[in-house]
Structure formats: structure tokens, C-alpha cells
Design a protein around this motif. Structure first.
Motif, short mmCIF file in Angstrom:
data_model
loop_
_atom_site.label_atom_id
_atom_site.label_comp_id
_atom_site.label_asym_id
_atom_site.label_seq_id
_atom_site.Cartn_x
_atom_site.Cartn_y
_atom_site.Cartn_z
N LEU A 95 0.83 -1.21 0.00
CA LEU A 95 0.00 0.00 0.00
C LEU A 95 0.87 1.27 0.00
O LEU A 95 0.59 2.22 -0.72
N GLU A 96 1.95 1.24 0.80
CA GLU A 96 2.86 2.41 0.83
C GLU A 96 3.49 2.67 -0.54
O GLU A 96 3.70 3.81 -0.92
N VAL A 99 0.83 4.60 -2.46
CA VAL A 99 0.42 5.95 -2.03
C VAL A 99 1.57 6.97 -2.00
O VAL A 99 1.31 8.17 -1.90
N ARG A 110 -3.22 11.76 3.03
CA ARG A 110 -2.87 10.34 3.14
C ARG A 110 -4.09 9.42 3.20
O ARG A 110 -4.14 8.40 2.52
N LYS A 111 -5.07 9.80 4.01
CA LYS A 111 -6.28 8.95 4.16
C LYS A 111 -6.95 8.72 2.80
O LYS A 111 -7.29 7.59 2.45
N GLU A 114 -4.86 6.53 0.57
CA GLU A 114 -4.93 5.11 0.95
C GLU A 114 -6.24 4.50 0.48
O GLU A 114 -6.27 3.35 0.03
N ARG A 115 -7.31 5.28 0.57
CA ARG A 115 -8.59 4.76 0.09
C ARG A 115 -8.50 4.45 -1.41
O ARG A 115 -8.87 3.38 -1.86
N GLY A 117 -5.79 3.99 -3.09
CA GLY A 117 -4.78 2.95 -3.28
C GLY A 117 -5.40 1.56 -3.12
O GLY A 117 -5.15 0.66 -3.93
N LEU A 118 -6.21 1.40 -2.07
CA LEU A 118 -6.85 0.10 -1.84
C LEU A 118 -7.80 -0.24 -2.98
O LEU A 118 -7.90 -1.38 -3.41
#
Lengths: 248, 220
Positions: A95-96, A99, A110-111, A114-115, A117-118
């Protein structure tokens, strides 16, 4: 979309690209093939400025790649690239990996990154690997992650540099499937590959290169059925012998 | 064997050990900072940075540390017209000298990160400083840590050289107690034991770091 005009590149005295001119329209997929050392990867790397050419020009979305006024970093952020050996960051989780650039380059919170990214990891089928490190994944999974990493920047063009040539045979399909989906969704793609089955089914145009020159450029169907150039016929004859599933 | 000579002089000897630790800590701290700059200089494409830093590194790696200590302690005062004092002279000598070793560890650590990682970072639009902080340095540091700890241990051992200009660090004090009490066997065996224990701890730490399960393997 991408306008390559009369590009030549020398390594010392060796001419790696010799007057290449070709254009790729928005939403099109072009596959570049040719023997090793023919300059296909070099050409790809010129498109996002990882390689500098000495002559000619390349425009991406109307912006000159080597234009002095061009902010190459900002241009690159809209051009996704996928490498033969994946090149995921080994010290970061899956994931990192995805993002990092959206957060640092595009300034996405970031939040939110990440959303997204997922979501992308889900799209390429590796959502369950999000917390792992690259070394824990198979080659096919890593390559799909690297596609997701490139897509996270919301690129307008995707470059693929032999994306399946470092993969075990049974993993090639899962990567090609993701790429075929992308092409179907209208992504502009330039793919250096010898996967002729993929080229025939997915590509709009096929470019055959040898010795830094374009030998033949043709619509995918014509390229296989009516290759106009002797050198192309010879090349196709060689690689098709064992490539029985072409068009399958 | 008469261990009383050690027990009776414990406070004095350990005072020297404290000084030894101070020298080592300052030498490692300053040497590392200077070494990072030199190491980056060795990777610079700018000739005005590359050549001087390379010359510096090759020069100091080509002479013995004790000579540098003599220069700083005996020759430098002739130039600047003032004595530095033993402690400062030793710290300056160690910093100048050890930085050249740190520089090489740092240079090779950074060069150990494959070029493909640089391309991958650039391709996503990372700028050079972002590439350095998020992609290159974390991987380079991981590769460097065992060598850095290892060299820190070497520096700790080398602090005993401060003895030659009369600085009363640990070994010098052992030597002075022996001059007074004539108990060479006990004192020098004890000194060996102290160095051995401290350095072994350092080496152990370095091995631990080396064996740490790696999340970063080959990504082929």
C-alpha cells in the motif's frame, strides 16, 4: 497525444535511435516489438525523459519533453511507467508503494490516497496483499502492484517496458489481463513486448523496430496477416513458430 | 594475582573509561556528519565537489591515525599559534581521519541501491530530494548500518591512541597505575577484558542488525 518527430539518440558514437517519427492518439494502444538492441526500450524511456535524445522532439499532451520550459517532474507525474523488473520499493509495504507518489507529488491527503490505493489494489486483484512487502509477493502480483502504483498518479499515458518478460509463464496472463482491461477502458498505452497474442487482440497499432529504426508500422490485424516488409516477415516467422496461440 | 590493585583504583580507572567513551562518542558523531558530506561529495557530478572530496578521502585513508594526531597536536599549533589541548586535538584528529572511512561506507551504501529504483521513483514524478529521502536513503541506510556499527567499534578501540599525547583516557590511566604499583599482569589483563567486553557488545549489535529479517530482498 504523443508526437514523436525525427528523434535520434547516440550513445557515444553508437546510434541507438535513428530518426524515429510516430504518433499515438488518445485512447490508442501501440505495441512496439523488435529484436533486442533495436532501441524499443530506449524510445520508451525518451517519452518520459528518463533518457535524453540529441535530435528531434517528443510532445506529450502538447508539452515538449525536452523543452527548457517544461517541468519534467510534473510531466512525468502524468505518465505512468511499468518496468520489466517491477522496481517496487522493497522497504515499503504494497500500500505504501502505491500511495507514496500521490501523497508526496500530488499532495493528496494520506487517508484519501490510501482509500484510492486500496481501490486500485482491488482492481488489479491484490487487495489482500496490501500490508505485505514486495518480496513476499509472486512476480505476477508484484507487476500488478506496479501497475496500480503507476495508475495512482492518474496518468494520461501508460508506458510498459517488457512487463512480462521477467515473469514465469503462468503469471503472464494475469498481468496481460490487467493491461487489456486498461486498454479497453480507454487508457493511452505504449507497450514494449513480444507477447504477440496480446498485441493482436489488444493493440491498435504495432510498431516493428530494428537497429534504431522503424521497419514497419501497421494496424494490428494487417501487421500479422500482411506484413509488408521482409524483415518483419522474418522476425514474425522466428517468434511465431512456438507462439501457436496468437489471436486465441 | 592481586586484584586489589584494580579494586583500589577502580574510580580512577573508570574515570578514564568515561573519557574514552567521550572521545569515541564525539569522534563517531562529528566523523559521521563530516563523512556524510564527504560521501555525498564523492557521488557528486560536480567536479569541484567530487575531486576535492575524493582527494581528501584517499589522503586520510593512506596515512596512519597516529600521524594525524601528531600533526594536529604538534604541528597545528605552529600554524595557528596556539595549543589546542590534548582532548580537543584528539577529537579533531579522530573526526578528520574517521570521516574518510565513514565517507566510503556511505558512498558504497548509496551506490548499492539499484538504478532501477531511481528510475521507478522518477517515473512517478518524485523530485530528486523526495527520491533521496523516500526511496534511496532508507534502502542505503539499511545496507550501511552493519558497517557503520562495525566502524564505531574500531573507533572505540582506536581511542587508546590518545595515550601517545598524554591524554588520560582509560589505557593511559592503566599505564599510570602500573607505574606506581608495578602490577602489570593484573592491570593489562583487566584492560584487555574491559575493551573486549565493550567491543563484543558492539559487534554483537552489528551482527543482530545484519541478521535482522529482511523485508527487502531481491525483487526479481
Amino acid at each position: 497525444m504523443i508526437e514523436i518527430s525525427n528523434v535520434s539518440l547516440w550513445y557515444e558514437t553508437y546510434k541507438a535511435l535513428d530518426g524515429i517519427s510516430v504518433s499515438i492518439a488518445r485512447g490508442q494502444t501501440m505495441v512496439i516489438c523488435g529484436p533486442s538492441g533495436s532501441g524499443k526500450s530506449t524510445l520508451l524511456r525518451c517519452i518520459n525523459g528518463l533518457e535524453r535524445f540529441q535530435q528531434g522532439s517528443i510532445l506529450v499532451n502538447g508539452i515538449g519533453v525536452q523543452d527548457k520550459r517544461t517541468d519534467i517532474y510534473s510531466l512525468r507525474s502524468r505518465i505512468g511507467m511499468v518496468f520489466q523488473h517491477f522496481e517496487l520499493y522493497p522497504h515499503k509495504t504494497i500500500l505504501e508503494n502505491v500511495v507514496l507518489a500521490p501523497v508526496k507529488v500530488r499532495g493528496v491527503p494520506r487517508k484519501e490516497a490510501e482509500r484510492q490505493g486500496l481501490e486500485l489494489l482491488n482492481r488489479v486483484g491484490v487487495l489482500d496483499q496490501a500490508g505485505k512487502y514486495p518480496a513476499e509477493l509472486s512476480g505476477g502480483q508484484q507487476q500488478r502492484v506496479s501497475i496500480a502504483r503507476a495508475l495512482a498518479m492518474e496518468p494520461s499515458v501508460m508506458l510498459f517496458d517488457e512487463p512480462t518478460s521477467a515473469l514465469d509463464p503462468e503469471m503472464i496472463k494475469e498481468v496481460l489481463d490487467v493491461m487489456a482491461d486498461l486498454a479497453r477502458e480507454g487508457m493511452t498505452m505504449v507497450v514494449v513486448s513480444h507477447e504477440m497474442g496480446f498485441a493482436r487482440r489488444v493493440a491498435d497499432d504495432i510498431l516493428f523496430m530494428d537497429h534504431g529504426r522503424i521497419v514497419e508500422k501497421n494496424a494490428a490485424e494487417d501487421f500479422f496477416l500482411h506484413p509488408s516488409n521482409e524483415r518483419t516477415k522474418q522476425f514474425l516467422g522466428r517468434i511465431m513458430d512456438y507462439n501457436v496461440n496468437v489471436g486465441g | 594475582m592481586d586484584l586489589n590493585v584494580i579494586i583500589d583504583n577502580m574510580a580512577y580507572l573508570f574515570g578514564g573509561l568515561a573519557l574514552t567513551f567521550q572521545i569515541a562518542a564525539l569522534a563517531i558523531g562529528f566523523g559521521l556528519c563530516w563523512g556524510i558530506l564527504l560521501g555525498m561529495g564523492r557521488l557528486s557530478k560536480n567536479r569541484l565537489i567530487y575531486y576535492p572530496s575524493s582527494a581528501y578521502v584517499h589522503f586520510f585513508r593512506g596515512i596512519p591515525l597516529i600521524l594525524v594526531i601528531f600533526w594536529i597536536y604538534f604541528l597545528l599549533p605552529l600554524i595557528i599559534g596556539d595549543s589546542l589541548g590534548e582532548f580537543v586535538a584528539v577529537v579533531v584528529s579522530f573526526t578528520l581521519y574517521e570521516a574518510s572511512y565513514f565517507a566510503e561506507i556511505i558512498r558504497s551504501g548509496i551506490q548499492s541501491v539499484p538504478a532501477g529504483q531511481v528510475n521507478a521513483g522518477l517515473a512517478t514524478g518524485l523530485r530528486p530530494h523526495q527520491l533521496a529521502f523516500h526511496v534511496i536513503l532508507p534502502q542505503a541506510l539499511r545496507n550501511m548500518v552493519p558497517s557503520l556499527v562495525n566502524h564505531a567499534v574500531v573507533i572505540f578501540q582506536d581511542t587508546s591512541l590518545a595515550y601517545v599525547i598524554g591524554l588520560r583516557e582509560f589505557l593511559r590511566r592503566v599505564n599510570l597505575v602500573d607505574a606506581r604499583e608495578a602490577r602489570s599482569v593484573e592491570l593489562y589483563l583487566f584492560a584487555g577484558l574491559v575493551y573486549f567486553i565493550i567491543c563484543s557488545l558492539g559487534t554483537l549489535a552489528s551482527h543482530k542488525l545484519e541478521r535482522r529479517p529482511r523485508t527487502c530482498g531481491s525483487n526479481l
